[in-house]
Structures are given as structure tokens and as C-alpha cells.
Design a protein around this motif. Sequence first.
Motif, PDB file in Angstrom:
ATOM      1  N   MET A  59       0.606  -1.155   0.012  1.00 24.95           N
ATOM      2  CA  MET A  59       0.025  -0.034  -0.082  1.00 24.95           C
ATOM      3  C   MET A  59       0.977   1.289   0.095  1.00 24.95           C
ATOM      4  O   MET A  59       2.067   1.199   0.345  1.00 24.95           O
ATOM      5  CB  MET A  59      -0.823   0.157   1.156  1.00 24.95           C
ATOM      6  CG  MET A  59      -1.835  -1.179   1.431  1.00 24.95           C
ATOM      7  SD  MET A  59      -2.783  -1.070   3.042  1.00 24.95           S
ATOM      8  CE  MET A  59      -1.213  -1.296   4.092  1.00 24.95           C
ATOM      9  N   SER A  60       0.223   2.426  -0.347  1.00 27.29           N
ATOM     10  CA  SER A  60       0.949   3.695  -0.380  1.00 27.29           C
ATOM     11  C   SER A  60       0.505   4.500   0.831  1.00 27.29           C
ATOM     12  O   SER A  60      -0.514   4.593   1.266  1.00 27.29           O
ATOM     13  CB  SER A  60       0.761   4.366  -1.682  1.00 27.29           C
ATOM     14  OG  SER A  60       1.558   5.583  -1.700  1.00 27.29           O
ATOM     15  N   GLY A  61       1.873   4.758   1.451  1.00 25.01           N
ATOM     16  CA  GLY A  61       1.271   5.822   2.684  1.00 25.01           C
ATOM     17  C   GLY A  61       1.945   7.099   2.494  1.00 25.01           C
ATOM     18  O   GLY A  61       2.963   7.126   1.679  1.00 25.01           O
ATOM     19  N   LEU A  62       1.371   8.215   3.008  1.00 25.39           N
ATOM     20  CA  LEU A  62       2.059   9.573   2.664  1.00 25.39           C
ATOM     21  C   LEU A  62       2.877   9.851   4.144  1.00 25.39           C
ATOM     22  O   LEU A  62       2.457  10.036   5.419  1.00 25.39           O
ATOM     23  CB  LEU A  62       0.873  10.683   2.734  1.00 25.39           C
ATOM     24  CG  LEU A  62       1.291  11.950   2.690  1.00 25.39           C
ATOM     25  CD1 LEU A  62       2.154  12.320   1.425  1.00 25.39           C
ATOM     26  CD2 LEU A  62       0.172  13.171   2.646  1.00 25.39           C
ATOM     27  N   LEU A  63       3.992  10.030   3.707  1.00 26.74           N
ATOM     28  CA  LEU A  63       5.055  10.852   4.859  1.00 26.74           C
ATOM     29  C   LEU A  63       4.966  12.244   4.444  1.00 26.74           C
ATOM     30  O   LEU A  63       6.008  12.799   3.575  1.00 26.74           O
ATOM     31  CB  LEU A  63       6.452  10.196   4.565  1.00 26.74           C
ATOM     32  CG  LEU A  63       7.556  10.821   5.524  1.00 26.74           C
ATOM     33  CD1 LEU A  63       7.218  10.555   7.006  1.00 26.74           C
ATOM     34  CD2 LEU A  63       8.805  10.048   5.288  1.00 26.74           C
ATOM     35  N   HIS A  64       4.232  12.939   5.219  1.00 30.05           N
ATOM     36  CA  HIS A  64       4.263  14.459   4.786  1.00 30.05           C
ATOM     37  C   HIS A  64       5.464  15.095   5.261  1.00 30.05           C
ATOM     38  O   HIS A  64       6.049  14.865   6.139  1.00 30.05           O
ATOM     39  CB  HIS A  64       3.063  15.273   5.570  1.00 30.05           C
ATOM     40  CG  HIS A  64       2.651  16.434   5.408  1.00 30.05           C
ATOM     41  ND1 HIS A  64       3.218  17.699   5.804  1.00 30.05           N
ATOM     42  CD2 HIS A  64       1.829  17.035   4.405  1.00 30.05           C
ATOM     43  CE1 HIS A  64       2.850  18.879   5.294  1.00 30.05           C
ATOM     44  NE2 HIS A  64       1.906  18.270   4.390  1.00 30.05           N
ATOM     45  N   ILE A  65       5.812  16.142   4.520  1.00 29.40           N
ATOM     46  CA  ILE A  65       6.988  16.972   4.645  1.00 29.40           C
ATOM     47  C   ILE A  65       7.403  17.486   6.245  1.00 29.40           C
ATOM     48  O   ILE A  65       8.378  17.545   6.891  1.00 29.40           O
ATOM     49  CB  ILE A  65       7.334  18.093   3.808  1.00 29.40           C
ATOM     50  CG1 ILE A  65       8.917  18.442   3.872  1.00 29.40           C
ATOM     51  CG2 ILE A  65       6.332  19.259   3.969  1.00 29.40           C
ATOM     52  CD1 ILE A  65       9.226  19.487   2.475  1.00 29.40           C
ATOM     53  N   SER A  66       5.984  17.747   6.728  1.00 29.62           N
ATOM     54  CA  SER A  66       6.055  18.290   8.540  1.00 29.62           C
ATOM     55  C   SER A  66       6.404  17.030   9.184  1.00 29.62           C
ATOM     56  O   SER A  66       6.672  17.305  10.517  1.00 29.62           O
ATOM     57  CB  SER A  66       4.874  18.984   8.639  1.00 29.62           C
ATOM     58  OG  SER A  66       3.834  17.843   8.732  1.00 29.62           O
ATOM     59  N   GLN A  67       6.241  15.936   8.708  1.00 32.57           N
ATOM     60  CA  GLN A  67       6.442  14.691   9.700  1.00 32.57           C
ATOM     61  C   GLN A  67       7.728  14.245   9.384  1.00 32.57           C
ATOM     62  O   GLN A  67       7.921  12.823   9.848  1.00 32.57           O
ATOM     63  CB  GLN A  67       5.268  13.703   9.573  1.00 32.57           C
ATOM     64  CG  GLN A  67       3.826  14.029  10.035  1.00 32.57           C
ATOM     65  CD  GLN A  67       4.106  14.334  11.498  1.00 32.57           C
ATOM     66  OE1 GLN A  67       4.665  13.541  12.246  1.00 32.57           O
ATOM     67  NE2 GLN A  67       3.423  15.212  11.929  1.00 32.57           N
ATOM     68  N   ILE A  68       8.699  14.530   8.664  1.00 30.91           N
ATOM     69  CA  ILE A  68       9.918  13.941   8.102  1.00 30.91           C
ATOM     70  C   ILE A  68      11.180  14.156   9.521  1.00 30.91           C
ATOM     71  O   ILE A  68      11.765  13.346   9.868  1.00 30.91           O
ATOM     72  CB  ILE A  68      10.302  14.392   7.036  1.00 30.91           C
ATOM     73  CG1 ILE A  68       9.426  13.553   5.957  1.00 30.91           C
ATOM     74  CG2 ILE A  68      11.961  13.740   6.656  1.00 30.91           C
ATOM     75  CD1 ILE A  68       9.669  14.268   4.590  1.00 30.91           C
ATOM     76  N   SER A  69      11.003  15.278   9.811  1.00 31.56           N
ATOM     77  CA  SER A  69      12.053  15.969  10.981  1.00 31.56           C
ATOM     78  C   SER A  69      11.551  17.075  11.545  1.00 31.56           C
ATOM     79  O   SER A  69      10.658  17.771  11.249  1.00 31.56           O
ATOM     80  CB  SER A  69      13.372  16.072  10.330  1.00 31.56           C
ATOM     81  OG  SER A  69      14.186  16.586  11.166  1.00 31.56           O
ATOM     82  N   MET A  70      11.883  17.409  13.013  1.00 29.54           N
ATOM     83  CA  MET A  70      11.559  18.202  14.035  1.00 29.54           C
ATOM     84  C   MET A  70      12.182  19.547  13.386  1.00 29.54           C
ATOM     85  O   MET A  70      11.800  20.552  13.539  1.00 29.54           O
ATOM     86  CB  MET A  70      11.999  17.721  15.252  1.00 29.54           C
ATOM     87  CG  MET A  70      11.143  16.768  16.155  1.00 29.54           C
ATOM     88  SD  MET A  70      11.693  16.727  17.679  1.00 29.54           S
ATOM     89  CE  MET A  70      11.818  14.988  17.891  1.00 29.54           C
TER      90      MET A  70
END
Length: 184
Positions: A59-70
Motif C-alpha cells: 500500500m502507499s502511505g504519505l510521509l508529509h514533509i512536516s512529519q519527516i523531521s523536527m
Amino acid sequence: GQTLPLKFLEVNRDDNKLVVSNRRAVVETQMEDLSRGDVIDGIVKALKPYGAFVEVGGMSGLLHISQISMDRINDLEAVLKPGQRIKCMIIDHDKVNGRIALSTKTLEQEPGDMIKDPQRVYDNAEEAARVYLEKQELERKKREESAKDIVMGLGDALDDLTGGIEGDGEKEEEASDNLDSLLS
């Protein structure tokens, strides 16, 4: 012949119409094994201005740019590349629509680890997830206790306002005015 799992999307007897989806049925089955807080392996499939699409279990999931790093990500391509294997945490999932929201930020021990040393994040992912989930549960319990204290405090305040004056119309009206001033 081959047997395929199907999910009924639309059934209309008047128009003699039946719409089914194999993809939805497969995704729904796969989603049953996933839970919020799970750490999973995935492969970056595509980069977009708003984040990365990661394939997890077909399946495809979204790793939003705001959830990549603090830390702020200025150049997504400097952090992730299509085809790259990553570990991420499921932070939300919509089983009905087959959507998965992912995070690597929750797995960082120090802000910016995903930018500076992603391997460290992946190596410590399970432990970081455990600590993160414990912290979330503790915060949830604190919010619950605070809400309970507020409700109990309102009950005490109402008792103080009415103070056993039932049956006396003038005092009931005064208590009502006091209650109105307390609530406004």
C-alpha cells in the motif's frame, strides 16, 4: 479461473449496476494488520512538494514533509530518494479509504536526526516509538485527569451556588443569576 477478493462499492438494482473493487478489498485486508504507533519498513516511491509516498506492505502511505523531521526540511530530495528503504511510524490510518499517514519525526531522538543521521533513526526506531507512545499515553491521561477535575470543580461550584435552597423561588432565582455570572 482465479478467485479475487472484492469489496462492493455500489449496488443499484434499478439501473442493474454493480461496482466492485479488488484494490479496496486487498487494502482493507492489509489495513487490518496495521495499527497507529506501529513501526514499519517502507520504500520511498515518489517525492512531491508536500512529502513522500512510501510503499508499505503493498500500500502507499504519505510521509508529509512536516512529519519527516523536527527540523525544517528545505530540500526534500537531500533527505529522501525514490527507491530508498526507510523505517517510519504509522501516526494515522483510514481503513475505509485505505489511507496511511506516516512519520519519521516521531522516531527522532534529537531534532534533525533524519537530516543529519537517518541511519541512527532507523536503528533506534522501535525504542524511540515505544518512548513516544508512552509519552503520548501519559499526556492523554493528564488531559483526562484535568477534564475530570474541571467537571468535578463545576459540580462543587454548582453545589455552592444552590446550597440547599430548593423550594424558595427568590433564592433559586439568585442562584440562577450566580450561575449565569459563573458561566459567562
